[in-house]
Design an enzyme around this catalytic site. Structure first.
Site, PDB file in Angstrom:
ATOM      1  N   GLU A 116      55.890  32.870  38.274  1.00  0.00           N
ATOM      2  CA  GLU A 116      54.458  32.520  38.168  1.00  0.00           C
ATOM      3  C   GLU A 116      54.275  31.115  38.439  1.00  0.00           C
ATOM      4  O   GLU A 116      53.347  30.741  38.973  1.00  0.00           O
ATOM      5  CB  GLU A 116      54.089  32.475  36.598  1.00  0.00           C
ATOM      6  CG  GLU A 116      54.076  33.976  36.267  1.00  0.00           C
ATOM      7  CD  GLU A 116      52.726  34.672  36.420  1.00  0.00           C
ATOM      8  OE1 GLU A 116      51.919  33.975  37.042  1.00  0.00           O
ATOM      9  OE2 GLU A 116      52.496  35.926  36.217  1.00  0.00           O
ATOM     10  N   SER A 132      45.204  35.863  34.986  1.00  0.00           N
ATOM     11  CA  SER A 132      44.963  34.563  34.728  1.00  0.00           C
ATOM     12  C   SER A 132      44.122  33.868  33.771  1.00  0.00           C
ATOM     13  O   SER A 132      44.201  34.580  32.672  1.00  0.00           O
ATOM     14  CB  SER A 132      44.918  33.466  36.099  1.00  0.00           C
ATOM     15  OG  SER A 132      45.005  32.134  36.028  1.00  0.00           O
ATOM     16  N   HIS A 148      52.034  33.382  41.042  1.00  0.00           N
ATOM     17  CA  HIS A 148      51.156  33.498  40.210  1.00  0.00           C
ATOM     18  C   HIS A 148      50.067  34.337  41.101  1.00  0.00           C
ATOM     19  O   HIS A 148      49.440  33.600  41.907  1.00  0.00           O
ATOM     20  CB  HIS A 148      50.366  32.520  39.449  1.00  0.00           C
ATOM     21  CG  HIS A 148      49.181  32.545  38.648  1.00  0.00           C
ATOM     22  ND1 HIS A 148      49.443  32.996  37.320  1.00  0.00           N
ATOM     23  CD2 HIS A 148      48.129  32.081  38.744  1.00  0.00           C
ATOM     24  CE1 HIS A 148      48.202  32.920  36.739  1.00  0.00           C
ATOM     25  NE2 HIS A 148      47.485  32.342  37.564  1.00  0.00           N
TER      26      HIS A 148
END
Length: 517
Positions: A322, A199, A415
């Site tokens: 995601e 991330s 995610h």
């Protein structure tokens, strides 16, 4: 066999502790505390100490909201501006040769997170590395977040008070410089360092590959769910800094306000700024690296396309869906039709129909969420993979595995979920509870495959032979799932629909008091 827990760094001696078959050193300063006159300045060398420094406890997390520092139920890592520390985890048994080093950069939208998060402990990864070799050295770092690390306040500098840009990015470079100078004392090989992150940590990786000061500090890189476009233009950063001071209430003296505000005041102003920017420009965040023309000379996407990124081997990839996490946790991405309409109206109106038609079911909820996730993570990561593959070995992946409970929750392979495989959660109590409804063996299998690939890459600079290099013709991608396999040009229709679209990265519009594009 006795294990040596005392190590002499260039700044002083540190005493760690034995944890099973491993040894850990925690909270080692890699730079001076950025407090007082060093607030909002580039990191300075750590102050050497005399005697033996206890290195058995985690250092402070960067100043942030409490929710980003939970280390167990009801327990939180202390936060402070004095946060520039790192941790080292090594096998307890000696090695005849220096070990490969893996340096992890945590995520959290550049506003949250800490290396003390239990998921990031690294024990499973280091123990797995001992099965096939002499093992690796694992390093995790803290760095400044939010306004103290990722807001460009240089316009408020004056003769008596200077402010520097890209502070969090500079912290990461300083940590990597510490690794080069000291990791040999812990048994690591400074010439074989792999940086990896997820991330915002993935964005840090893709940004460090284009940061001149980071040249030569690492040999390989792994970017997990990077948002390569999460880098501000100078114009946007300038406007955001002014808004931040308005929210803070500078009383006409910006430098004084920035020096005297406490972290709670800074955090509240940052929260207001984040909400304002997200409302105007869905998917754009005010905290992140900024193209300052100096430390970060150009937008990383432009650097990759222009061929100026450091030509080191790169693994880069994203997860299958995601976007599903964000409406439930951090509702800031363009994951609904209203925000998607606004996104394209601000960037490329002509692209909207082309893109949305590639997502069957749009404007339904699932399709809209996938557009937001792909816009933020998948699409720009493909751009990086394509451009970097022209200069250096590049390997693309997609993480599709999701046990039954994740599908029941509507998250799928969302995610951050690949981190559970990277850090070996499947065999823990939490991992077993997660797979009570099914998928336990598959979870263990995909964990073994991910860890094997990451460790092979960190050791040799290339993954296992089952993973071919990525190029812009075949676009071969390793898909991690219950049946891990190689696919050529996965989701080709979606990829083609996004071609030519650069989003906010291509915008040059001058900011105004009411609109930032």
């Amino acid at each position: 066999m006795s294990v040596n827990t005392r190590v002499a760094t260039l700044d002083g001696v540190v005493e760690g502790k034995v944890v099973g078959e491993l040894v850990t050193w925690r909270g080692i300063p890699y730079a001076a505390p950025p407090i007082g006159p060093l607030r909002l300045r580039a990191p300075q060398p750590a102050t050497p100490w005399k005697g033996v420094r206890d290195a058995t406890e985690w250092g402070n997390a960067s100043a942030q909201h409490k929710r980003g520092t939970m280390v167990s139920i009801g327990k939180y890592q202390p936060t402070s501006e004095d946060c520039l520390t790192l941790n080292v985890l090594a096998p307890g048994r000696p090695s005849a040769t220096p070990r490969p080093v893996m340096v992890f950069i945590h995520g959290g939208a550049y506003t949250l997170g800490t290396s003390a998060t239990p998921l990031y402990g690294g024990g499973s990864l280091v123990r797995r590395s001992l099965e096939d070799s002499d093992g690796i050295i694992y390093v995790s770092i803290n760095y400044r977040l939010g306004a103290l690390g990722y807001l460009d306040l240089t316009q408020f500098s004056g003769p008596s008070r200077q402010f520097d840009s890209n502070l969090g990015l500079r912290d990461q470079v300083a940590a990597l410089e510490w690794v080069q100078l000291n990791i040999g004392q812990f048994g690591g090989d400074p010439e074989n360092v792999t940086i990896f992150g997820e991330s915002a940590g993935g964005n840090a990786v893709t940004t460090l590959l284009t940061t001149p000061a980071a040249e030569g500090l690492f040999a390989q890189a792994i970017a997990e769910s990077s948002a390569p476009g999460m880098v501000a233009t100078h114009e946007n950063a300038t406007q955001w800094a002014r808004e931040f001071l308005d929210f803070l209430g500078d009383g006409g003296d910006a430098a004084h306000a920035l020096d005297t505000a406490d972290v709670t005041q800074l955090g509240r102003a940052g929260t207001k700024l984040g909400a304002a920017v997200s409302a105007r420009t869905p998917g754009l965040f005010p905290f992140g690296p900024v193209v300052d023309g100096e430390f970060l000379p150009q937008n990383p996407l432009d650097a990759y396309i222009g061929g100026s990124a450091h030509p080191v081997p790169l693994i880069i990839g994203t997860n299958s869906r995601e976007g599903t996490l964000f409406p439930k946790v951090l509702d800031a991405l363009p994951t609904n039709p209203e925000r998607i309409d606004k996104l394209f109206s601000l960037t490329d109106p002509a692209a909207k129909n082309v893109v949305t038609e590639a997502y069957p079911g749009y404007p339904g909820e699932a399709a809209a969420i996938d557009i937001g996730g792909d816009f933020t993570f998948w699409k720009p990561s493909l751009e990086v993979a394509e451009a970097h593959s022209r200069r250096a070995p590049t390997y693309s992946y997609r993480y599709d595995f999701a046990p039954r409970v994740m599908k029941w929750l509507g998250l799928d392979a969302t995610h951050g979920f690949e981190l559970f495989a990277v850090f070996g959660i499947s065999g823990t109590t939490f991992g077993k509870l997660m797979t009570v409804p099914g998928g336990r063996k598959a979870f263990a299998d995909v964990t073994e495959k991910v860890q094997s690939q990451w460790l092979q890459f960190a050791t040799t600079g290339a993954p296992l032979e089952s993973w071919p290099k990525y190029d812009e013709h075949a676009r071969e991608t390793l898909v991690f799932d219950t049946r891990t396999r190689v696919q050529r040009d996965p989701r080709r229709d979606r990829r083609r629909a996004w071609e030519g679209y650069r989003g906010y990265a291509s915008q040059k519009t001058e900011p105004t008091e009411t609109s930032v594009i």
